[in-house]
Scaffold this motif. Sequence first.
Motif, short mmCIF file in Angstrom:
data_model
loop_
_atom_site.label_atom_id
_atom_site.label_comp_id
_atom_site.label_asym_id
_atom_site.label_seq_id
_atom_site.Cartn_x
_atom_site.Cartn_y
_atom_site.Cartn_z
N GLY A 1 80.69 2.18 83.82
CA GLY A 1 81.99 1.81 83.27
C GLY A 1 82.81 0.91 84.18
N VAL A 2 82.16 0.00 84.90
CA VAL A 2 82.88 -0.90 85.79
C VAL A 2 83.64 -1.93 84.97
CG1 VAL A 2 82.65 -2.66 87.60
CG2 VAL A 2 81.24 -0.58 87.66
N GLY A 3 84.96 -1.95 85.09
CA GLY A 3 85.78 -2.90 84.35
C GLY A 3 85.60 -4.32 84.85
N GLY A 4 85.59 -5.29 83.93
CA GLY A 4 85.50 -6.69 84.30
C GLY A 4 84.10 -7.16 84.64
N ARG A 5 83.08 -6.32 84.40
CA ARG A 5 81.71 -6.66 84.81
C ARG A 5 81.16 -7.90 84.12
NH1 ARG A 5 81.86 -2.14 81.75
NH2 ARG A 5 80.79 -2.16 79.73
N SER A 6 81.60 -8.16 82.88
CA SER A 6 81.04 -9.27 82.12
C SER A 6 81.36 -10.63 82.73
CB SER A 6 81.51 -9.23 80.67
OG SER A 6 82.91 -9.29 80.60
N SER A 7 82.41 -10.70 83.57
CA SER A 7 82.79 -11.98 84.17
C SER A 7 82.44 -12.05 85.65
CB SER A 7 84.29 -12.21 83.99
OG SER A 7 85.04 -11.19 84.61
N MET A 8 81.68 -11.06 86.15
CA MET A 8 81.36 -11.02 87.59
C MET A 8 80.04 -11.72 87.89
SD MET A 8 82.33 -7.12 88.68
CE MET A 8 83.99 -6.46 88.49
N ASN A 9 79.97 -12.37 89.07
CA ASN A 9 78.69 -12.86 89.55
C ASN A 9 78.00 -11.73 90.30
OD1 ASN A 9 79.77 -12.76 92.18
ND2 ASN A 9 80.51 -14.86 92.03
N HIS B 1 88.70 -10.54 84.64
CA HIS B 1 88.78 -10.65 83.18
C HIS B 1 87.77 -9.71 82.55
CE1 HIS B 1 89.89 -12.56 79.40
NE2 HIS B 1 88.61 -12.55 79.08
N VAL B 2 88.21 -8.88 81.62
CA VAL B 2 87.33 -7.98 80.88
C VAL B 2 87.25 -8.51 79.45
CG1 VAL B 2 86.92 -5.63 80.09
CG2 VAL B 2 88.03 -6.02 82.30
N TYR B 3 86.10 -8.99 79.06
CA TYR B 3 85.96 -9.57 77.73
C TYR B 3 86.13 -8.49 76.65
CZ TYR B 3 84.73 -14.10 79.52
OH TYR B 3 84.78 -15.32 80.13
N GLY B 4 86.91 -8.84 75.63
CA GLY B 4 87.13 -7.93 74.52
C GLY B 4 88.09 -6.80 74.81
N LEU B 5 88.84 -6.90 75.91
CA LEU B 5 89.74 -5.80 76.30
C LEU B 5 90.77 -5.51 75.22
CD1 LEU B 5 90.66 -3.77 78.43
CD2 LEU B 5 92.05 -5.57 79.47
N LEU C 1 71.91 -5.07 87.94
CA LEU C 1 73.26 -4.72 88.39
C LEU C 1 74.22 -4.60 87.21
CD1 LEU C 1 73.52 -7.01 91.54
CD2 LEU C 1 73.36 -4.51 91.54
N TYR C 2 74.09 -5.52 86.26
CA TYR C 2 74.99 -5.48 85.10
C TYR C 2 74.77 -4.21 84.29
CZ TYR C 2 77.54 -6.89 80.96
OH TYR C 2 78.44 -6.93 79.92
N ARG C 3 73.49 -3.85 84.09
CA ARG C 3 73.22 -2.61 83.33
C ARG C 3 73.78 -1.39 84.07
NH1 ARG C 3 68.28 -5.27 81.92
NH2 ARG C 3 67.21 -4.42 83.73
#
Length: 266
Positions: A237-245, A156-160, A229-231
């Motif tokens: 530009g990794v897609g879906g990063r906002s929902s990844m652990n 899931h990519v938030y705000g896609l 890692l998130y930064r």
Amino acid sequence: MTADGKRKQQGYDRLKQHQGKGYSGMKVGRSHKWYYDQGEWRERKITPDEWEISYQTTKRRAARAPEESGAPIGTEYNWLIVSHQRVDKLDANSYMTCMEGKKFKVAHKRASNAAWNVSERTQRKKVIEYLEQMIEELKAADAAEPLPFSVGEHEHVYGLNLRTKSELLDMAKEYGLAGTSKMKREELLEAVKERIAQEGSSSGANRSADKRQPDGDAMELEAKSKDELYRLASERGVGGRSSMNKTQLVHALTTRRKRPSSGSRA
């Protein structure tokens, strides 16, 4: 007021039509991007699963508004926000937070008026109608369809849905999609969604294998905090990063590092 300012103001205030009903203001289909200054969020636990919340902040346009355009200064709005909030604890005092949902206009008060455009009774009725509409949409959703207010195993990519065409082109390039340069925005959005779904369905087994036997790159990344890692995922530009652990971020960054350049495919 300049002639251009008058034209834009008139365009904003001009009566428009949507599904047979008249409205004024921003045209349906257009979008805004805002920055929210550091705000104050307060919450109080009422039951094991229910909290009362309050939030105050100032929001600012990402791009400056054209001079004398939009709603006049002093205009007020009453919105109903129905949103899913995803949080992931990073350390003792920090949570990565993402929100996605809908907002409905309940009422407005023009700068030149002392009263709201509809009564309190009508506002209450509209709130009930909006909530009933959301309930019906959730009930009507296909059983296999990921719901907007649930957290599943799907990518899931938030705000896609709110990404601009330029942002979607960048994502398409990152995913290695071909023939996207001539696509319309909606076609790009569907192509990116399809690729995210494909990667999500094939990555589950890979994540387990990577966790058991990380290679050199993965070991380097695993030494970093989730915030770091998130930064890094954001920069790449990794897609879906906002929902990844953290494990998923390591896998995604390792995969991107190994993937050959796709600059000529978009």
